[in-house]
Enzyme design. Structure first.
Site, mmCIF file in Angstrom:
data_model
loop_
_atom_site.group_PDB
_atom_site.id
_atom_site.type_symbol
_atom_site.label_atom_id
_atom_site.label_comp_id
_atom_site.label_asym_id
_atom_site.label_seq_id
_atom_site.Cartn_x
_atom_site.Cartn_y
_atom_site.Cartn_z
ATOM 1 N N TYR A 101 14.345 7.864 -7.130
ATOM 2 C CA TYR A 101 13.266 8.837 -7.289
ATOM 3 C C TYR A 101 13.125 9.192 -8.763
ATOM 4 O O TYR A 101 14.113 9.410 -9.451
ATOM 5 C CB TYR A 101 13.594 10.117 -6.502
ATOM 6 C CG TYR A 101 12.654 11.267 -6.810
ATOM 7 C CD1 TYR A 101 11.526 11.505 -6.027
ATOM 8 C CD2 TYR A 101 12.868 12.090 -7.921
ATOM 9 C CE1 TYR A 101 10.658 12.534 -6.326
ATOM 10 C CE2 TYR A 101 11.994 13.115 -8.238
ATOM 11 C CZ TYR A 101 10.895 13.326 -7.436
ATOM 12 O OH TYR A 101 10.017 14.339 -7.745
ATOM 13 N N GLU A 189 4.896 11.709 -9.665
ATOM 14 C CA GLU A 189 6.097 11.311 -8.945
ATOM 15 C C GLU A 189 6.067 9.841 -8.558
ATOM 16 O O GLU A 189 5.042 9.335 -8.116
ATOM 17 C CB GLU A 189 6.139 12.149 -7.658
ATOM 18 C CG GLU A 189 7.487 12.566 -7.212
ATOM 19 C CD GLU A 189 7.360 13.501 -6.007
ATOM 20 O OE1 GLU A 189 7.761 14.661 -6.126
ATOM 21 O OE2 GLU A 189 6.862 13.062 -4.955
#
Ligand code: GDP
Ligand code: MN
Length: 378
Positions: A101, A189
């Site tokens: 991530y 993101e």
């Protein structure tokens, strides 16, 4: 403002962040022909603005032409968390060696932009933050100098044990930061950022949110808005020039000024209630605006009590009062209204509302506690 994954990937491409070969499709025919172009296996991904599409069955890997048809027709038109899938992304399937991530948001406590990384990708980061906060590694951008290269490398080296991946990741982080700044994003993101079987980094999923208050500087981003995917009430409020955010409580708040609106919600919470919304009717409110505000607020069926908290300055209390009367005429308002109207023309306002059956409060403390009391009696 939110955009779809396929739109966010366009930004990634523009900033040199590697993404799989892919194309957005609107019909089954298009899905089939795109799958042929891209080659099999391919991934079919529902384009809806909610997380966890995978779990909901909105992401499928198709290995044959038959599967492309089956999954394509399944996903197109599917309902995911109340949103109907009208577009799908057909994407080159990636052989995944590892998922991580990488994301950027604003850390309001630190008053800085923070870059976050986690070795567990593909999972919901909010969940990780709750259960294993130590698994998230953070570096901050300098408010004046921006994200420094050595900070980006720090993140890269946290995620990857080899310098190639680490430095590639640092380059991606710097580009993601540039994207964030140049487009006034509030969130950017990559989840997951994957290493493929050849050892290269690819952004498999993309999410970007933009700061609504900066959209006037970016008409090209405003043009990407997908009206069908937004909260209808918030959309309507924007058209009527009101700032409205739906929340989950049952006390509908109507306030002038964003600061007072925040304070009002705090106070409702303080006295043990739950605000149904943030609603700022703005500085110079006309009766019309007040009526529009009530109309939007009442579309939320959870609202059981209405709390007006008006500090009359440029906003005149009599204007607000007229708006309430007007709204009572055209809308069927069954909920009790608690009103704290103070400042410019407050006497006039009280006169106007004499027969309207409102419950008046002198201070906002009194108003908030009265609203909660009423709620308990219902
Ligand atoms: P989200 O569930 O809405 O966040 O959608 P993502 O795009 O992040 O996909 C969820 C998961 O599906 C990823 O974490 C991967 O595990 C898997 N996935 C997505 N695309 C591919 C692909 O091309 N190949 C493989 N093997 N898995 C994929
Ligand atoms: Mn994802």
């Amino acid at each position: 403002m939110k955009i779809h994954e396929y739109q966010a990937k366009e930004f990634f491409k523009k900033y040199g962040i590697p993404v799989p070969k892919e194309k957005v499709c609107f019909s089954l025919d298009e899905i089939i022909s795109t799958a042929k172009e891209i080659g099999l296996p391919c991934v079919i991904k529902a384009q809806v603005m909610v997380g966890g599409r995978g779990k909901a069955g909105g992401i499928k890997v198709a290995k044959t032409e038959e599967e492309v048809k089956t999954y394509g027709s399944q996903i197109l038109g599917m309902d995911i968390k109340g949103l109907k899938v009208k577009k799908v992304l057909v994407s080159e399937a990636v052989d995944i060696a590892s998922e991580a991530y990488l994301g950027i948001i604003i850390d309001r406590n630190e008053k800085k932009i923070v870059l976050m990384a986690c070795k567990e990708g593909g999972v919901e980061i909010e969940e990780v933050a709750r259960q294993k906060p130590e698994a998230i590694y953070k570096v901050y951008a300098d408010p004046l100098l921006g994200l420094l290269e050595h900070k980006a490398r720090e993140i890269g080296l946290f995620l990857y044990g080899n310098t190639k991946n680490a430095f590639d990741c640092a380059a991606i982080a710097l580009q993601l930061y540039r994207l964030f700044i140049e487009n006034d994003a509030s969130l950017a993101e990559i989840n997951p950022l994957v290493v493929n079987s050849s050892g290269n980094l690819i952004a498999l999923d993309a999410k970007i949110n933009f700061d609504d208050n900066a959209l006037y500087r970016h008409p090209e981003i405003e043009a990407m808005r997908d009206r069908e995917s937004e909260d209808e009430n918030e959309l309507l409020a924007r058209e009527k020039d009101l700032s409205y955010v739906k929340l989950n409580g049952n006390i509908g708040c109507v306030v002038n000024g964003a600061g007072l609106a925040m304070a009002t919600m705090d106070l409702v919470k303080h006295y043990g209630g739950e605000p149904a919304n943030f609603l700022d009717i703005g500085g110079s409110s006309s009766p019309e605006k007040v009526k529009n505000a009530l109309e939007i607020l009442l579309r939320d069926r959870n609202v059981k009590v209405i709390f007006f908290n008006i500090f009359g300055g440029i906003t005149r209390c009599d204007d607000v009062a007229l708006g309430i009367l007007e709204a009572k005429k055209v809308l069927d308002i069954k909920q009790p209204i608690v009103a704290r109207l103070t400042g410019t023309n407050e006497d006039k306002a009280r006169e106007i509302l004499k027969e309207a059956g409102l419950i008046f409060a002198k201070t906002m403390d009194e108003g908030a506690s009265k609203a909660i009391e009423l709620l308990k009696q219902l």
